[in-house]
Motif scaffolding. Structure first.
Motif: not given
Length: 517
Positions: A212-214, A269-273, A186-193, A225-228
């Motif tokens: 997204l998730g691959v 999509t997120q590591m446990p905190l 699962a990847a979260r890509c800001p504008a810089s990426a 899969h596109v999440l946003t």
């Protein structure tokens, strides 16, 4: 393109005034000329870091020394720099040089070829395949990451954040791309990426500003899969590139590429905190007599946490309350599977709030329905339950494995629990990255993170306010096919926390350590 036009594009990007056409032109220039992309990255860094370079304590010689080393052709520029009282007065055409100043002054972001492409920032219950990864966590081009179980988070230099779910095999091909040979990412890509690329055995997935998730499966297929946001798909089995947007997905096989229904719950999509939310419920079941089990925890249930042992004679005339037995530590409870249960006035954790449930169970081998309704709360009126069971349905996944269900969806593990032995189980849900995100849930069996064998669309919004009763042990929230299902087996040392626990804390519970996590 002449330097003046290029500088205008960079300035527009920094100021947020770039038109859509100019934005596309800037992206094209960077793709065609890596040196332009490098220059743009330096300018973006300067935008953030230049104030540090010109701070009073930065030192008078810092600017001259850094610029002379990186940009010797403009060594006289520092003289002008000293005369500028405010960093935002710098001409945009000089931002690349200013980036060098900032990078040298801070000493934290040395922008050279020795800088890592990324870092292994966090792991949870990770078991490496082969040699373990270096302790410092630095990732360079060509580094391989292979794991048989657990989770890993990677933070790349361009700002992209990746969560890998084992078993996985991943290679870093640079700070702007990775190769996913197998596993879930699962990847979260800001504008810089933007433009970040995931290479797979079936083609490329290119980020256009997404979450997204691959998944690269064992059968050779690849799903994206596109999440946003949106992505571009360049599949080896399709002559044309495809664009995907929010909620869309694609499957790439050796001979075809097809659109499928997106399932955001298929990815962590997120590591446990580990949040510091106070309170927990603990039924240690050490009374060994009577019709109640006290809540020896504090804070979460207030004064209403005790269990009442009961029997549903309407379900079966021979049903009896749970019986006291020798448990894992001290006494425990045995449930007959036909009508015995225990119930608390404590309503349980509601909505999508984080939580952990941990307990010991022993389930006989013979009865396929023995593990139904281990622990539950909530309401099924709107499919808003929280229910832990042993899977009994072949269509939902392997029978005899740990199962969490909400009636709208389910998650099923892989370890056989219906073997007549005591097993420690834990279900952990941690905070959602945003309100519309699917729930991130981890299963643990005997202190180890449990690989998931089957997922279905899974969202958690537990309704405790309209529930018929509080937390129940030993029975389903509601009847299945007009029949109420009851747990047949033994139980001991039940915990409910109002926060997610990490593996170390779960193992403390399993080992019976006196301190609470």
């Amino acid at each position: 393109m002449n330097p003046s036009d290029w500088n205008q594009l960079v300035a527009g990007l920094m100021d947020g005034t770039l038109s859509a056409n100019d934005h596309e032109q800037l992206k094209t220039l960077c793709r065609e000329d890596p040196s332009k992309e490098e220059e743009l990255v330096r300018a973006m860094l300067a935008e953030r870091l230049l104030p540090l370079a010109v701070a009073p304590n930065a030192g008078e010689k810092t600017a001259e020394e850094v610029i002379f080393r990186i940009y010797p052709e403009i060594a006289e520029f520092p003289l002008a720099l000293k005369r500028q009282p405010a960093w935002r007065r710098f001409p945009r055409v000089l931002l690349p040089a200013a980036a060098a100043i900032a990078l040298g002054a801070t000493g934290w972001f040395a922008f050279d070829h020795s800088r890592p492409n990324g870092y292994l920032s966090r792991t949870e219950s990770l078991v490496w395949s082969g040699d373990p990864f270096p302790v410092d966590g630095k990732l360079g081009k060509g580094d391989q990451l292979n794991a048989s179980s657990g989770l890993a988070e990677i933070q790349l230099r361009n700002g992209a954040r990746l969560v890998l779910e084992a078993p996985f095999s991943v290679e870093l091909t640079g700070y702007k791309s990775v190769t996913l040979n197998s596993g879930r990412l699962a990847a979260r890509c800001p504008a810089s990426a933007q433009g970040f690329t995931i290479l797979t055995p079936r083609g490329k997935v290119v980020d256009l500003g997404t979450e997204l998730g691959v998944h690269a499966g064992d059968d050779g297929s690849v799903e994206a899969h596109v999440l946003t946001g949106s992505v571009e798909i360049d599949s080896k089995s399709s002559p044309e590139k495809m664009s995907l947007f929010d909620g869309e997905a694609v499957r790439m096989d050796s001979d075809a590429t097809s659109r499928i229904v997106a399932d955001p719950t298929a990815f962590v999509t997120q590591m446990p905190l580990a949040e510091s939310l106070p309170g927990f419920v603990h039924w240690n079941m050490d009374e060994n007599h009577g019709n109640t089990a006290a809540d020896t925890g504090h804070g979460l249930a207030g004064q209403n946490g005790s269990l009442t042992l009961a029997a549903d004679s309407a379900a079966h005339p021979d049903a009896k309350p749970p019986e006291w037995i020798n448990g894992v530590r001290g006494s425990g409870l045995a449930f007959d599977g036909i009508g015995s249960f225990a119930e608390s006035t404590y309503r349980g954790i509601e909505g999508a709030s984080p939580r952990t449930v941990a307990l010991w169970i022993r389930v006989p081998e013979t009865d396929i329905h023995a593990g139904t309704g281990i622990l539950s709360w909530g309401s099924v009126a709107e499919d808003r339950a929280w229910q832990i069971s042993i899977n009994w349905s072949e269509k939902d996944g392997p029978v005899g494995r740990l199962r969490l269900g909400t009636f709208a969806g389910k998650i099923v593990g892989t370890t056989l629990l219906q073997d007549g032995n005591w097993h420690h189980i834990a279900v952990v849900m941690y905070p959602q990255p945003h309100p519309d995100a699917p729930a991130n849930v981890l299963l643990y069996v005997d202190g180890k993170l449990e690989p998931i064998s089957r997922r279905s669309t899974f969202r958690v919004d537990t309704n405790v306010r309209q529930a018929e009763h509080g937390v129940s042990l030993g029975r389903h929230v509601s009847p299945i096919n007009d029949t109420r299902m009851f747990f047949h087996g033994e139980m001991d040392d039940v915990f409910i926390f109002g926060r997610p626990l990490l593996q170390e804390s779960i193992r403390k519970l399993m080992d019976g350590r006196t301190e609470t996590p």
